[in-house]
Design an enzyme around this catalytic site. Structure first.
Site, PDB file in Angstrom:
ATOM      1  N   GLU A  50       0.819  -1.224   0.000  1.00 23.44           N
ATOM      2  CA  GLU A  50       0.000   0.000   0.000  1.00 23.44           C
ATOM      3  C   GLU A  50       0.846   1.265   0.000  1.00 23.44           C
ATOM      4  OE1 GLU A  50      -0.568  -2.604   1.954  1.00 23.44           O
ATOM      5  OE2 GLU A  50      -2.685  -3.179   1.753  1.00 23.44           O
ATOM      6  N   LYS A 162     -17.598  -0.373   5.197  1.00 23.82           N
ATOM      7  CA  LYS A 162     -18.037  -1.333   4.180  1.00 23.82           C
ATOM      8  C   LYS A 162     -19.542  -1.259   3.925  1.00 23.82           C
ATOM      9  CE  LYS A 162     -17.274  -6.069   2.722  1.00 23.82           C
ATOM     10  NZ  LYS A 162     -16.630  -7.348   3.032  1.00 23.82           N
TER      11      LYS A 162
END
Lengths: 565, 158
Positions: A50, A162
């Site tokens: 990342e 989410k």
């Protein structure tokens, strides 16, 4: 239209004109990645870490002038990205970084891969959001792009739980932004500008001090005009390399800790500093109380907090440097270039007294030669990234930069591991240019996993590893200031860099002579696949000249004359 | 420039939204600025809150504080007060065995009164300038205060 949060992200990126996203999927961001799978509007580049995704987005942004976009998951995905966010924050690189978060119902429960992402990113982003309703997403994403790219640019982090990416709500991106509390001041005060120009016309030894803000503001060509019309010599910060072309007569060089003698002496002797898009960083100023001691200071910057933060501005001008320089160009009539003739001669004398140079060695390649040589062979045809350390300073000193956005480096944060992924982003942004990353044997191992990304996505970055078997910059300080106690900086135990590159499907070269280097570079440019060119360089070479930390600019350690020892 | 630490009161108008207070306090801790006291409450009938921060620092530091505060996206306005009316409140709990008449008189002198009398304790409040509150707290020491709470200052420009 009624769509879910994940689809909103895709729609918003498309409407913002994003063509490349760097990222790494994971649990909390899966709904968004499902939509990425279904779309064709932008390309997604899967990095292998990342941190690399953020640096790649930085390189992409710096080379293209657009907002860089990266996408990561919650928890470790996010924490891996923090170094990249901090790097972009320090160097004012506009990014929008979208992270997944655990569902709203689990926030605060120490859920799997949960971390307080906005709590962490608050101090290393320009702004951040935790989006709690899908209905807020269009506005938040629009604000994120606006805030990242306006004013003093910087990274904006958007954290999306989410369940919010699954929630359906109305998407209307034409909403007007109501940012009552965010109104960057872009137009400089005309009276201040007028006063500043009068001060310039009266000064005897004025000096342009050019910074990275000029590149952010796309003002390099206006600044070139201003320098040429006024006939005033200029020094550049490390982040400003390429604002003036290396062969500009009025460019003295880079100033600061590893700036040239002439630049630092000019800064010490000037009677009027004309700072454009600069922030008086400690690596530039050295000892503050001795910095440009007898000079007035014109300081133009978009960030009011940068003005008089470290050095008092006599003529503070808050505004976009492009706007302000355009205003200044209107008023150059009163400035007489011939008045600065003797000052220009003084500066030339400084340069002749201690020119920026190095001593060749008959046994080993000198690292500075490599940088110069790449400059000679590729010059304007290459975009140049660097990692952090000695090689970085040598690149800043010796590469013949010809244009803005040609040079990307981690200036403020000094992030080892920045260079390779950034150079991938640069290649993605401008594929027609060769993307070079000057790196060291220390730095390259922080993010060498990106060989895989570069091979898969056909991003043929050429990494030139200046290998001195040392963590060179730290070794240099140990040599100079710690009585040669080289604590934990000897990197003699190393991977086989050639085989390492080959293991990923790249190409590797090991170079001992100048002839081998030329051959390797020419071959690598032709091959169009990611390359490591490992150059065995002189082990104990120091970056010179040098202002020891906290010292005065005029008190430099200089290159020893040949034969001295 | 003198580097003398000066006490200053800064008022900040911010959008009343999640985590806005953290943005402010993170800024102070991250940049090494002092907070002597901080109060915050919503401004009636608006989407904004008002913070009153008592801080200290050299002229340059105070200038940086106001500029850095202003840079935060949800900050609408920052006032660095010059000429202001400043008030603070304090509440003190005494044992009921102390001389209530004395305490009551003292409170009145500091713009306060007894607000609660219980079986074992009495509670008083005073509202005055922070300096005078400090004075009051010094004087009442002799009445064996059991607990003291200060609100932190609030201020308005004259």
């Amino acid at each position: 239209m009624q769509i879910n949060g994940a689809q909103m992200v895709i729609e918003a990126l498309t409407l913002e004109g994003v063509d490349t996203v760097f990222g790494y999927p994971g649990g909390a961001i899966m709904n968004v990645y499902d939509e990425i799978y279904k779309q064709k509007d932008f390309k997604h580049i899967l990095t292998r870490h990342e941190q690399a995704a953020i640096h790649a987005a930085e390189g992409y942004s710096r080379a293209s002038g657009k907002v860089g976009v990266a996408m990561i998951t919650s928890g470790p995905g996010f924490t891996n990205a923090v170094t990249g966010l901090a790097d972009a924050y320090m160097d004012s690189i506009p990014l929008v970084v979208i992270s997944g978060q655990v569902p709203m119902s689990l926030i605060g429960t120490d859920a799997f891969q949960e971390i307080d992402a906005v709590g962490i990113s608050r101090s290393c982003t320009k702004h951040n959001y935790l989006v709690t309703n899908a209905a807020d997403l269009p506005r938040v994403l629009k604000e994120a792009f606006h805030i990242a790219s306006t004013g003093r640019p910087g990274p904006v982090h958007v954290d999306i739980p989410k369940d919010v990416t699954a929630e359906i709500a109305e998407f209307d991106y034409s909403v007007e932004l109501e940012l009552e509390t965010y109104k960057p001041h872009v137009k400089g005060n005309p009276r201040q500008i007028k006063k500043a120009m009068e001060a310039i016309s009266k000064a005897k030894r004025p000096l342009f001090y050019l910074g990275g803000g000029i590149i952010n503001a796309n003002a390099a060509y206006e600044v070139r005009d201003l320098v040429r019309r006024t006939g005033i010599p200029a020094v550049e910060t490390f982040m400003a390399r390429g604002v003036l072309s290396y062969d500009d007569e009025l460019l003295i060089g880079m100033l600061g800790m590893h700036g040239s003698y002439a630049s630092n002496m000019a800064m010490s002797e000037t009677d009027l500093v004309i700072g454009l898009g600069v922030r008086f960083d400690d690596r530039v100023t050295g000892k503050l109380s001795e910095f440009a001691k007898n000079a007035g200071v014109i300081h133009v910057d978009i960030d009011p907090a940068s003005i008089s933060k470290l050095v008092n501005a006599t003529y503070p001008i808050v505004g976009d440097v492009k706007n302000v320089v355009n205003e200044m160009l209107e008023l150059t009539g009163q400035v007489k270039p011939e008045n600065y003739k003797s000052w220009r001669e003084t500066v030339v004398n400084f340069a002749n007294l201690h020119p920026l140079t190095y001593h060749e060695d008959s046994e080993r390649i000198k690292p500075q030669w490599v940088v110069e040589r790449v400059g000679k062979l590729l010059g304007d045809d290459a975009n140049i990234s660097t990692d952090v350390g000695q090689h970085q300073m040598w690149t800043g000193q010796f590469y013949p930069f010809t244009r803005p956005r040609q040079f990307m480096s981690s200036g403020g944060l000094g992030t080892m591991g920045y260079g390779f992924p950034a150079a991938m982003g640069v290649k993605a942004a401008s594929p027609e240019k060769t993307s070079i990353n000057f790196t060291g044997d220390g730095s390259i191992l922080m993010n060498c996993q990106e060989l895989m990304t570069a091979v898969e996505k056909k991003l043929p970055v050429i990494n030139i590893i200046l290998n001195n078997n040392f963590l060179g910059m730290v070794r240099q300080w140990q040599t100079l200031f710690y009585d040669k106690r080289h604590s934990e900086t000897d990197l003699s135990v190393q991977p086989d860099f050639v085989k390492l590159a080959e293991a990923f499907g790249g190409i590797g070269y090991r170079v001992n002579t100048k002839e081998e280097f030329d051959a390797a570079l020419k071959d690598a440019v032709k091959k169009d696949v990611v390359a490591f060119i490992e150059v065995i360089v002189h082990r104990m070479e120091n970056v010179m000249p040098m202002v020891p930390a906290g010292g005065s600019l005029f008190n430099m350690m200089l290159l020893e004359k040949k034969g001295d020892k | 420039m003198s580097d003398n630490n000066e006490r200053r009161v800064v008022s900040v108008i911010v959008v009343n939204e999640a985590s806005v207070l953290s943005r402010i306090t993170d800024l102070f801790s991250g940049r090494g600025y002092n907070i002597t006291s901080l109060t915050v409450a919503p401004i009636p009938e608006s989407k904004y809150s008002r913070l009153t921060i008592v801080t200290s620092g050299s002229v340059r530091v105070i200038e940086q504080i106001t500029k850095q505060l202003h840079k935060l996206i949800p900050v609408l306005r920052v006032y660095e007060h010059e000429d202001l009316v400043e008030k603070e409140m304090a509440m003190v709990k005494f044992p009921a065995s102390e001389n209530i008449a004395d305490i009551s008189t003292l409170c009145a002198a500091y713009n306060g009164k007894i607000v609660n009398v219980g079986e074992n304790v009495i509670i008083v409040m005073v509202a005055d300038e922070p300096k005078r509150i400090e004075n009051f707290l010094k004087i009442i020491k002799r009445y064996s205060p059991k607990e003291i709470v200060r609100s932190g200052a609030v201020a308005l420009e004259r």
